[in-house]
Write an enzyme that holds these catalytic residues in place. Structure first.
Site, mmCIF file in Angstrom:
data_model
loop_
_atom_site.group_PDB
_atom_site.id
_atom_site.type_symbol
_atom_site.label_atom_id
_atom_site.label_comp_id
_atom_site.label_asym_id
_atom_site.label_seq_id
_atom_site.Cartn_x
_atom_site.Cartn_y
_atom_site.Cartn_z
ATOM 1 N N GLN A 166 42.703 -46.695 72.284
ATOM 2 C CA GLN A 166 43.296 -48.069 71.855
ATOM 3 C C GLN A 166 44.201 -48.199 70.941
ATOM 4 O O GLN A 166 45.117 -48.781 70.734
ATOM 5 C CB GLN A 166 41.988 -48.995 71.335
ATOM 6 C CG GLN A 166 42.206 -50.224 71.042
ATOM 7 C CD GLN A 166 41.006 -51.303 70.900
ATOM 8 O OE1 GLN A 166 40.371 -51.413 72.050
ATOM 9 N NE2 GLN A 166 40.588 -51.629 69.688
ATOM 10 N N GLU A 210 48.491 -56.239 67.767
ATOM 11 C CA GLU A 210 48.638 -55.846 66.540
ATOM 12 C C GLU A 210 50.042 -55.514 66.063
ATOM 13 O O GLU A 210 50.052 -54.644 64.687
ATOM 14 C CB GLU A 210 47.466 -54.605 66.132
ATOM 15 C CG GLU A 210 46.040 -55.398 66.493
ATOM 16 C CD GLU A 210 45.060 -54.140 66.058
ATOM 17 O OE1 GLU A 210 45.390 -52.864 65.783
ATOM 18 O OE2 GLU A 210 43.763 -54.541 66.530
ATOM 19 N N ASP A 247 42.156 -44.505 67.069
ATOM 20 C CA ASP A 247 40.999 -45.238 67.343
ATOM 21 C C ASP A 247 40.744 -45.331 68.679
ATOM 22 O O ASP A 247 41.619 -45.799 69.630
ATOM 23 C CB ASP A 247 41.301 -46.605 66.973
ATOM 24 C CG ASP A 247 40.078 -47.451 67.552
ATOM 25 O OD1 ASP A 247 39.235 -47.000 67.993
ATOM 26 O OD2 ASP A 247 40.227 -48.896 66.849
ATOM 27 N N GLU A 288 38.704 -42.771 65.003
ATOM 28 C CA GLU A 288 37.811 -43.804 64.723
ATOM 29 C C GLU A 288 37.094 -44.065 66.420
ATOM 30 O O GLU A 288 37.601 -44.003 67.338
ATOM 31 C CB GLU A 288 38.349 -45.042 64.525
ATOM 32 C CG GLU A 288 37.817 -46.222 64.363
ATOM 33 C CD GLU A 288 38.225 -47.477 64.229
ATOM 34 O OE1 GLU A 288 37.981 -48.515 64.607
ATOM 35 O OE2 GLU A 288 39.416 -47.265 63.471
ATOM 36 N N ASP A 315 33.251 -47.561 63.771
ATOM 37 C CA ASP A 315 33.411 -48.977 63.809
ATOM 38 C C ASP A 315 32.255 -49.723 64.607
ATOM 39 O O ASP A 315 31.214 -50.327 64.202
ATOM 40 C CB ASP A 315 34.899 -49.515 64.263
ATOM 41 C CG ASP A 315 35.144 -50.800 64.502
ATOM 42 O OD1 ASP A 315 34.447 -51.690 64.045
ATOM 43 O OD2 ASP A 315 35.977 -51.200 65.395
ATOM 44 N N LYS A 340 34.460 -54.523 58.515
ATOM 45 C CA LYS A 340 35.242 -55.797 58.976
ATOM 46 C C LYS A 340 34.243 -56.898 58.710
ATOM 47 O O LYS A 340 33.048 -56.859 59.161
ATOM 48 C CB LYS A 340 35.504 -55.702 60.452
ATOM 49 C CG LYS A 340 36.276 -54.722 61.016
ATOM 50 C CD LYS A 340 36.092 -54.643 62.485
ATOM 51 C CE LYS A 340 37.482 -53.673 62.965
ATOM 52 N NZ LYS A 340 37.212 -53.558 64.550
ATOM 53 N N LYS A 391 43.402 -51.058 57.086
ATOM 54 C CA LYS A 391 43.782 -50.877 58.562
ATOM 55 C C LYS A 391 44.367 -52.356 58.913
ATOM 56 O O LYS A 391 43.440 -52.994 59.197
ATOM 57 C CB LYS A 391 42.713 -50.337 59.514
ATOM 58 C CG LYS A 391 43.276 -50.390 60.797
ATOM 59 C CD LYS A 391 41.857 -49.662 61.733
ATOM 60 C CE LYS A 391 42.016 -49.827 63.254
ATOM 61 N NZ LYS A 391 40.945 -49.383 64.145
#
EC number: 4.2.1.11
Length: 432
Positions: A166, A210, A247, A288, A315, A340, A391
């Site tokens: 990703q 992003e 990630d 990640e 995560d 998060k 991040k």
């Protein structure tokens, strides 16, 4: 007795938009002393199964993604219960939100509702105390700026290309200040844009959710090699100044005990071998979600094989949940926690997860979501909690650069007392 200036006088919410144009919740908290706090809930594209539930309206309006029900609950159910409460009592307020919700995953009020409100309370209290938010949350000793993780090549559910992993990140750690690190990152990002345009054509430099590019690449190795080329072209040293991160978001690749990667169906062992080969060939210090969120054995194998060279970050595995952090630590399944706030739904629970990680020698990384907003709360949270990294995407798109700009501002506020977390990562790179 006089009026308590920190007493909550009014709470309300409204529907606003995130960076994907989807509705989200914005909460306001006004105190008796006149200060106003606000917070906006972000939203993720790849979400762990155990995350706090986002409450959405369904139906035809806003393509089913409206949050008018969440806003209504905030205004009619939550607001009356918070009036008169001291905004400095963050834990008490967050526990009240948990109690009002009454579900294990915040499915009644919605994690989007509780997240926005929890952030708004902290911001209101900081304003009333006449403190910067990072100082209010972290105390007078909060002075360390995190290392930025910049997602500059997008794949997976964040892009429309054939890259399975990703995110591919540049990590400018070998610098003396956050400002210098950002300069190196921005220069590298610019060189990457030129390289991609030359190699793949103009469409390769369209940006994803992003701010990273989504070129027509097919393999992780192709992406990593291009990042090394961009770092060198910008005049920096791959490894000693700018490292790399991945990630994998491997839950998105997992089905029936196998991982679908680059046209192959891989076992856990085969996928680990791929990671080992990539870490040997490229200066990767951050990995990640290398395996599915339920594959503790895979995570443990990654820690056993790679943790002297690379931080193994959970995560989807941990979803910012203190209990999940404790369980993963007992199994030695991670060396890093991604934080998060909206995964767990309140600031207090996120801080508890950070403390659980810290108590067990696990570093933490504060993170944005792919559907983010102009809210810069995570920048202050990263400094307040002395996060090793933050991040928050590429140096592009306003909802990403707003966080970097806030960190640049914080470094300026701190002046000579500001520190940069980069040297802490040198220990990892020194073992390579």
């Amino acid at each position: 007795m006089g009026v308590n200036d920190f007493a909550i006088e009014r709470v309300w919410g409204l529907q606003v938009l995130d960076s994907r144009g989807n509705p989200t919740v914005k909460a306001y908290v006004k105190l008796a002393g006149g200060s106003l706090g606000w917070g906006i809930a972000p939203s993720g594209a790849s979400r762990g199964e155990r995350e706090a539930v986002e409450l959405r309206d369904g139906g035809g309006k806003w393509r089913g993604k409206g949050v008018s029900r969440a806003v209504s609950l905030l205004n009619t159910v939550v607001a009356p219960r918070l009036e008169g409460v001291d905004a400095r009592r963050q834990a008490q307020i967050d526990r009240l939100l948990i109690e009002l919700d009454g579900t294990p995953n915040k499915s009644r009020l919605g994690g989007n509702t509780t997240t926005a409100l929890s952030i708004a309370v902290s911001r209101a209290a900081a304003a009333q105390a006449r403190l910067e938010l990072f100082q209010y949350l972290g105390g007078a000793g909060a002075r360390r700026l995190p290392i930025p993780l910049l997602n500059v090549i997008n794949g997976g559910v964040h892009a429309g290309n054939e890259l399975d992993f990703q995110e591919f990140m540049i990590i400018p750690y070998g610098f003396e200040s956050f400002t210098e690190a950002m300069r190196a990152a921005v220069e590298t990002y610019g060189e990457l844009k030129s390289l991609l345009k030359d190699r793949y054509g103009a469409s390769a430099v369209n940006v994803g959710d992003e701010g990273g590019f989504a070129p027509p690449m097919r393999s992780a190795e192709e992406a990593l090699k291009t990042l090394v080329d961009a770092v060198e072209k910008a005049g920096y040293q791959p490894g000693s100044e700018i490292a790399l991160g991945i990630d994998a978001a491997a839950s998105q690749l997992y089905s029936n005990g196998r991982y679908s990667v680059e046209g192959k169906s891989l076992s856990r062992e085969e996928l680990l071998s791929l990671y080992q080969r990539l870490v040997e060939q490229y200066p990767i210090v951050y990995l990640e979600d290398p395996f599915s969120e339920d594959d503790y054995e895979g995570f443990k194998a990654a820690v056993d094989a790679l943790s002297t060279e690379t931080i193994i970050v959970g995560d989807d595995l941990l979803v910012t949940n203190p209990q999940r952090v404790k369980e993963a630590s007992a199994l030695k399944a991670v060396t890093g926690l991604l934080v998060k706030v909206n995964q767990v739904g309140t600031l207090t629970e996120a801080l508890e997860a950070i403390q659980a990680a810290r108590d067990r020698g696990i570093v933490h990384i504060v993170s944005h979501r792919s559907g983010d907003t102009e809210d810069t709360f995570i920048a202050d949270l990263a400094v307040a909690t002395e996060a090793l990294m933050i991040k928050t995407g590429a140096p592009a798109r306003g909802e990403r650069t707003s966080k970097y700009n806030r960190l640049l501002e914080i470094e300026n506020i701190l002046g000579y007392s500001a520190e940069y977390a980069g040297p802490e990562l040198r220990g990892v790179m020194g073992r390579r």
